[in-house]
Design a protein around this motif. Structure first.
Motif, short mmCIF file in Angstrom:
data_model
loop_
_atom_site.label_atom_id
_atom_site.label_comp_id
_atom_site.label_asym_id
_atom_site.label_seq_id
_atom_site.Cartn_x
_atom_site.Cartn_y
_atom_site.Cartn_z
N SER A 1 0.86 -1.18 0.00
CA SER A 1 0.00 0.00 0.00
C SER A 1 0.89 1.23 0.00
N GLY A 2 0.44 2.23 -0.68
CA GLY A 2 1.20 3.47 -0.70
C GLY A 2 2.10 3.64 -1.90
N TYR A 3 2.32 2.56 -2.66
CA TYR A 3 3.12 2.69 -3.87
C TYR A 3 2.89 1.48 -4.77
N PRO A 4 3.09 1.64 -6.06
CA PRO A 4 2.82 0.57 -7.01
C PRO A 4 3.98 -0.42 -7.11
N LEU A 5 3.72 -1.65 -6.70
CA LEU A 5 4.78 -2.65 -6.69
C LEU A 5 5.33 -2.96 -8.08
N GLU A 6 4.54 -2.75 -9.11
CA GLU A 6 4.97 -3.16 -10.44
C GLU A 6 6.24 -2.43 -10.88
N TYR A 7 6.54 -1.30 -10.28
CA TYR A 7 7.73 -0.55 -10.67
C TYR A 7 8.94 -0.84 -9.79
N TYR A 8 8.74 -1.75 -8.83
CA TYR A 8 9.79 -2.02 -7.87
C TYR A 8 10.25 -3.47 -7.93
N ALA A 9 11.52 -3.67 -7.76
CA ALA A 9 11.99 -5.02 -7.52
C ALA A 9 11.42 -5.50 -6.18
N ILE A 10 11.09 -6.76 -6.12
CA ILE A 10 10.55 -7.35 -4.90
C ILE A 10 11.44 -8.51 -4.49
N GLY A 11 11.71 -8.59 -3.24
CA GLY A 11 12.49 -9.71 -2.74
C GLY A 11 11.77 -10.43 -1.62
N TRP A 12 11.94 -11.72 -1.60
CA TRP A 12 11.51 -12.55 -0.47
C TRP A 12 12.77 -13.01 0.26
N PHE A 13 12.77 -12.83 1.54
CA PHE A 13 13.90 -13.22 2.38
C PHE A 13 13.37 -14.04 3.55
N ARG A 14 14.25 -14.74 4.20
CA ARG A 14 13.83 -15.51 5.37
C ARG A 14 14.92 -15.49 6.43
N GLN A 15 14.47 -15.68 7.65
CA GLN A 15 15.41 -15.72 8.76
C GLN A 15 14.95 -16.76 9.76
N ALA A 16 15.80 -17.74 9.96
CA ALA A 16 15.54 -18.79 10.94
C ALA A 16 16.22 -18.40 12.25
N PRO A 17 15.76 -18.94 13.36
CA PRO A 17 16.35 -18.61 14.66
C PRO A 17 17.86 -18.87 14.67
N GLY A 18 18.60 -17.88 15.11
CA GLY A 18 20.04 -18.02 15.21
C GLY A 18 20.79 -17.90 13.91
N LYS A 19 20.09 -17.60 12.85
CA LYS A 19 20.74 -17.47 11.53
C LYS A 19 20.53 -16.07 10.97
N GLU A 20 21.38 -15.73 10.02
CA GLU A 20 21.24 -14.44 9.36
C GLU A 20 20.08 -14.48 8.35
N ARG A 21 19.55 -13.31 8.10
CA ARG A 21 18.52 -13.21 7.08
C ARG A 21 19.15 -13.50 5.71
N GLU A 22 18.45 -14.30 4.92
CA GLU A 22 18.99 -14.69 3.63
C GLU A 22 17.97 -14.48 2.52
N ALA A 23 18.49 -14.28 1.34
CA ALA A 23 17.62 -14.10 0.19
C ALA A 23 17.04 -15.43 -0.25
N VAL A 24 15.78 -15.42 -0.60
CA VAL A 24 15.10 -16.61 -1.10
C VAL A 24 14.82 -16.45 -2.59
N SER A 25 14.21 -15.33 -2.95
CA SER A 25 13.84 -15.11 -4.34
C SER A 25 13.58 -13.63 -4.56
N CYS A 26 13.89 -13.18 -5.76
CA CYS A 26 13.63 -11.79 -6.13
C CYS A 26 13.08 -11.73 -7.55
N ILE A 27 12.34 -10.68 -7.81
CA ILE A 27 11.88 -10.41 -9.16
C ILE A 27 12.18 -8.96 -9.49
N ASN A 28 12.77 -8.78 -10.66
CA ASN A 28 13.25 -7.48 -11.08
C ASN A 28 12.15 -6.76 -11.86
N SER A 29 11.90 -5.50 -11.51
CA SER A 29 10.85 -4.76 -12.20
C SER A 29 11.27 -4.29 -13.58
N ILE A 30 12.57 -4.25 -13.83
CA ILE A 30 13.07 -3.71 -15.10
C ILE A 30 12.78 -4.67 -16.25
#
Length: 126
Positions: free
Chosen positions: A25-54
């Motif tokens: 909300s507040g801005y159009p996602l279609e113009y932005y890259a979107i990333g999914w990340f995850r973080q398990a207990p005791g671990k660093e946040r890591e990239a899962v998947s991204c989609i490029n708007s370009i």
């Protein structure tokens, strides 16, 4: 107000599926890259998947290739992460995020994303 809200997490058995949603909300996602990340207990946040708007190109972490699919529905201003064949090691809090600017994508890395949702818990257990 810019806001990202994840949903769709929950408890699933190994081998099961979930579909996560990231609604903006507040801005159009279609113009932005979107990333999914995850973080398990005791671990660093890591990239899962991204989609490029370009160019619409997608990135997947090796650990999820062939099992997860990222997609976007511009009409609903929502991005999805379809997760199939879930494993115990997929359990984590999943976050969606976007860079600060439209058409900006510096790789599917945590540091390249500035606006984050609150996360949704995924638990994989029998």
């Amino acid at each position: 107000q810019v806001q990202l809200v994840e949903s769709g997490g929950g408890l699933v058995q190994p081998g099961g599926s979930l579909r996560l949603s990231c609604a903006a909300s507040g801005y159009p996602l279609e113009y932005y890259a979107i990333g999914w990340f995850r973080q398990a207990p005791g671990k660093e946040r890591e990239a899962v998947s991204c989609i490029n708007s370009i160019d619409g190109s997608t990135f997947y972490a090796d650990s999820v290739k062939g099992r997860f699919t990222i997609s976007r529905d511009n009409a609903k201003n929502t991005v999805y992460l379809q997760m199939n064949s879930l494993k115990s090691e997929d359990a984590a809090v999943y976050y969606c995020a976007t860079p600060v600017s439209a058409y900006r994508f510096n790789g599917c890395v945590v540091g390249g994303f500035n606006f984050w949702g609150q996360g949704t818990q995924v638990t994989v257990s029998s």
